[in-house]
Design an enzyme around this catalytic site. Structure first.
Site, short mmCIF file in Angstrom:
data_model
loop_
_atom_site.label_atom_id
_atom_site.label_comp_id
_atom_site.label_asym_id
_atom_site.label_seq_id
_atom_site.Cartn_x
_atom_site.Cartn_y
_atom_site.Cartn_z
CB CYS A 178 -61.62 39.03 -17.78
SG CYS A 178 -62.28 37.65 -16.85
NE ARG A 199 -59.52 44.88 -17.38
CZ ARG A 199 -60.45 45.69 -17.83
NH1 ARG A 199 -60.23 46.99 -17.88
NH2 ARG A 199 -61.61 45.23 -18.22
CD1 TRP A 234 -60.82 39.25 -9.96
CD2 TRP A 234 -62.97 39.15 -10.54
NE1 TRP A 234 -61.58 39.57 -8.86
CE2 TRP A 234 -62.89 39.52 -9.18
CE3 TRP A 234 -64.24 39.02 -11.14
CZ2 TRP A 234 -64.02 39.76 -8.40
CZ3 TRP A 234 -65.35 39.25 -10.35
CH2 TRP A 234 -65.23 39.62 -9.00
CG ASN A 283 -64.05 41.90 -19.16
OD1 ASN A 283 -64.33 41.38 -18.08
ND2 ASN A 283 -64.06 43.21 -19.34
N GLY A 284 -66.54 39.58 -19.15
CA GLY A 284 -67.98 39.80 -18.97
C GLY A 284 -68.65 38.53 -18.49
CD GLU A 331 -63.64 54.92 1.89
OE1 GLU A 331 -64.53 54.23 1.38
OE2 GLU A 331 -62.46 54.87 1.51
CE LYS A 353 -60.52 52.01 1.42
NZ LYS A 353 -61.03 52.84 0.37
CD GLU A 379 -61.26 47.94 -0.44
OE1 GLU A 379 -61.07 49.02 0.14
OE2 GLU A 379 -61.31 47.83 -1.67
CG HIS A 436 -83.00 52.23 17.09
ND1 HIS A 436 -84.20 52.39 17.73
CD2 HIS A 436 -82.51 53.48 16.89
CE1 HIS A 436 -84.44 53.69 17.90
NE2 HIS A 436 -83.43 54.36 17.40
CE LYS A 457 -57.54 51.71 -7.97
NZ LYS A 457 -57.94 52.14 -6.62
O1 M6R Z 1 -63.62 52.88 -10.04
P1 M6R Z 1 -64.78 53.11 -9.13
O2 M6R Z 1 -64.64 54.34 -8.31
O3 M6R Z 1 -66.08 53.10 -9.86
O4 M6R Z 1 -64.77 51.87 -8.15
C1 M6R Z 1 -65.82 51.66 -7.27
C2 M6R Z 1 -65.45 50.62 -6.25
O5 M6R Z 1 -65.23 49.39 -6.86
C3 M6R Z 1 -64.21 51.01 -5.44
O6 M6R Z 1 -64.37 52.25 -4.81
C4 M6R Z 1 -63.91 49.96 -4.36
O7 M6R Z 1 -64.92 49.94 -3.41
C5 M6R Z 1 -62.55 50.23 -3.74
N1 M6R Z 1 -61.77 49.03 -3.75
C6 M6R Z 1 -62.64 50.75 -2.34
O8 M6R Z 1 -61.40 50.92 -1.74
#
Ligand code: M6R
Length: 615
Positions: free
Chosen positions: A2, A27, A76, A102-103, A487, A491, A494, A510, A610
């Site tokens: 939010c 956000r 959000w 927000n929260g 990682e 990606k 996501e 395993h 983000k």
């Molecule tokens: O702003 P931050 O680096 O703390 O964010 C952490 C994660 O939320 C962020 O890396 C998230 O996993 C990304 N969307 C990955 O692409």
């Protein structure tokens, strides 16, 4: 997450509230709302819409509401689905009080029951609405006062940033903060309230970052600030020196693609920035004394998502280069774990945004042990910088796409560089080794770009359309290649919504080997160390023996792996430990092209934001 934006002053403010909210777009949101005190009637008027900000703007274009005291919000969803009813602002029964939040209010259920029993009627499924009714309940009995605010905010459990307007007090806005970010921009006879100063930075540079567990009564002429126990606090504003820069995709279809291509420059910029720090300046910026630096016994790295994976890779940097025992924790789990700091432990919290609530909470736990904390971030004005004893900055430039790319490689750059600086301070390496390490980072950055260039057409024309048809993937790596695999899998999930799981390659036998058949491609990240490479080849043989389909990221000359794989990408050799930088750009590009084939909203994947400012 939010976004909260408010204005109190002498201007009609709807336009600037909408402009502020647009800047907080990173956000993420599912609905939005606006409310103000109508200057003629002194009644609260409002508008809410489900969907992105444009829906609210379109709706507001049909309405004439505007005022000098106003609130804007993007939501959000946490409690209750996406709908105009659940969009903020929320109101008391009579709609005399409007508030944005927000929260998360953790004890909202208990408060809701209490208020319902007292006759209050709720109109949304949100946790937020209880607070409007709490104010209504108390203001029905007494006037607005410091004690009243103090009592109400002290009852709320969880994390929050609030802005509240009241018909009864037309010259006042109440704001409060516990854990969630909130700041007040101080202009001439006007105040701006926001989750991030970016939203008003062109209006004023004087900013009060609300202290944790504080509230304030704002009027156009000033701020009265109090702690939750009602004590008056002095106002310490900071003068910020950054500007809002409208981001544009340049010639690219998405911000993510632009940011993938910016990685080489981002690594170089981060390195140049770090190289400009003399030893004295560096340790000072990190809040460390020289003697402390030599004796660091343990490093704890914290982060979430991609930043966590950067930490997992950096563990190898600190242990292998600086010989410092390093523990890496995913920040969202840290507070439930035992923590055994040694006498000279350093904690580095890694966060692109500097606002991730899980990371900030973990950091606060670390601080309760008296451990020295450092924030590694890309945003110099972020909360982490104010909450840690030292900071280190990456120079990735603004990262807009939700999927992190250039922030990740600059985190690796800064951590690799810092590991060498610590090693030099401990007498483990010479200045010439440090210089070679810096040069190696630039070579790895070059390799990153070269790999994309060489495989670009094949990926776009042939590989992405083919691989986008699979429904699930396995990613494998060993040593530094395992966090890289994690990682890469993140990606893929996501931005394509294809399921992917990463394993340390040795773990395949395993259990996960049971999954292997021709329908689940296995992506393998090779390694330059012979011993690791040979074990990986054995793992790939196990996959092939079971009709598996292998995509390999192999280094030049790794003939056995190259001939085993169904699809292979050849990576030039780079310095040990920099393999992830050389390989990740190509992986990001591959995944990006798959998402494009699948027509996904690449820069803003569904359900994600983000900056993740709730736990
Ligand atoms: O702003 P931050 O680096 O703390 O964010 C952490 C994660 O939320 C962020 O890396 C998230 O996993 C990304 N969307 C990955 O692409």
């Amino acid at each position: 997450m939010c976004s909260v934006f408010g204005y109190i002053g002498k201007q009609y403010s709807r336009q600037l509230v909408m402009e502020g909210l647009s800047r907080l777009e990173y956000r993420g949101y599912d609905s939005a709302g606006f409310a103000c005190l109508d200057p003629q009637s002194n009644h609260i008027v409002y508008s809410k819409a489900s969907g992105d900000l444009q829906h609210l703007k379109d709706k507001l274009n049909q309405q004439s509401i505007d005022g000098y005291v106003s609130l804007g919000h993007t939501r959000w969803a946490t409690h209750g689905g996406f709908s105009a009813d659940n969009a903020h602002p929320h109101f008391d029964c009579e709609k005399n009080i409007a508030l944005i939040h927000n929260g998360i209010i953790e004890n909202h259920q208990e408060l809701r029951e209490e208020l319902r029993a007292a006759g209050h009627v709720f109109h949304s499924e949100t946790d937020t609405e209880v607070v409007a009714h709490l104010f209504e309940q108390e203001l029905g009995r007494r006037d607005l006062s410091i004690e009243l605010c103090s009592e109400i905010f002290s009852r709320l459990q969880g994390a929050y940033a609030f802005a509240i307007i009241l018909e009864q007090y037309t010259n006042t806005m109440i704001v409060a903060r516990k854990r969630s970010p909130l700041c007040v921009g101080v202009g001439k006879d006007e105040l701006f309230v926001s989750s991030d100063p970016l939203a008003f930075i062109d209006k004023t540079r004087d900013v009060l970052f609300m202290p944790d567990e504080s509230f304030a009564l704002l009027s156009p002429s000033g701020i009265a600030l109090y702690s939750f126990n009602g004590q008056s606090l002095s106002i310490a504003t900071s003068s910020l020196d950054f500007s809002f820069e409208q981001q544009d995709k340049q010639q690219h279809e998405h911000f993510m693609l632009k940011e993938i291509y910016e990685q080489k420059a981002a690594i170089k910029n981060t390195l140049t920035h770090l190289q400009a720090l003399s030893a004295d300046l560096l340790w000072k910026q990190l809040g460390l004394k020289n003697e402390q630096v030599k004796d660091v016994e343990k490093i704890t790295l914290l982060g979430c998502g991609t930043s966590w994976f950067a930490g997992r890779i950096a563990q190898f940097f600190f242990e292998e280069i600086a010989h410092i025992s390093t523990q890496v924790s995913v920040a969202s789990e840290f507070r439930y774990m035992s923590f055994f700091p040694r006498s000279n432990t350093l904690c580095i919290a890694i966060t692109q945004s500097g606002e991730t609530a899980d990371t900030l909470e973990a950091l606060r736990v670390v601080q309760s042990y008296g451990v020295h904390t450092i924030g590694l971030t890309n945003v110099a004005s972020s909360t982490i910088v104010r909450e840690t004893q030292g900071s280190l900055f990456t120079q990735a430039g603004c990262e807009v796409a939700v999927a992190s790319t250039k922030a990740f490689v600059t985190q690796l750059t800064a951590l690799y560089w810092l590991a060498h600086r610590l090693a030099m301070e401990k007498g483990l390496i010479e200045l010439s080794d440090m210089q070679a390490a810096e040069q190696n980072l630039l070579i790895a950055a070059e390799a990153l770009e070269e790999c994309i260039e060489q495989n670009k057409l094949r990926i776009m024309q042939e590989l992405a359309p083919y691989y986008a048809t699979y429904k699930q993937y396995i990613f494998l790596g060993r040593h530094i290649g395992y966090p890289l695999a994690m990682e890469a899998a993140l990606k893929l999930k996501e931005i394509t919504y294809i399921f992917a799981q990463a394993y340390p390659a040795g773990e395949l036998k395993h259990g996960p080997l049971a999954l292997i058949d021709a329908q689940i491609p296995v992506v393998v990240f090779s390694h330059q160390a012979h011993i690791i490479y040979h074990k990986l080849v054995a793992n790939v043989q196990e996959v092939k023996a079971r009709d598996g389909h292998v995509i390999a990221f192999a280094f030049e000359g790794q003939q056995e792996l190259i001939s085993l794989a169904d699809t292979v990408f050849i990576i030039p050799h780079v310095a040990p430990l920099l393999e992830p930088i050389a390989m990740i750009g190509l992986m990001q590009f591959f995944v990006y092209q798959m998402a494009l084939v699948l027509d996904r909203p690449i820069d803003k994947p569904r359900n994600l934001a983000k900056s993740v400012t709730v736990e």
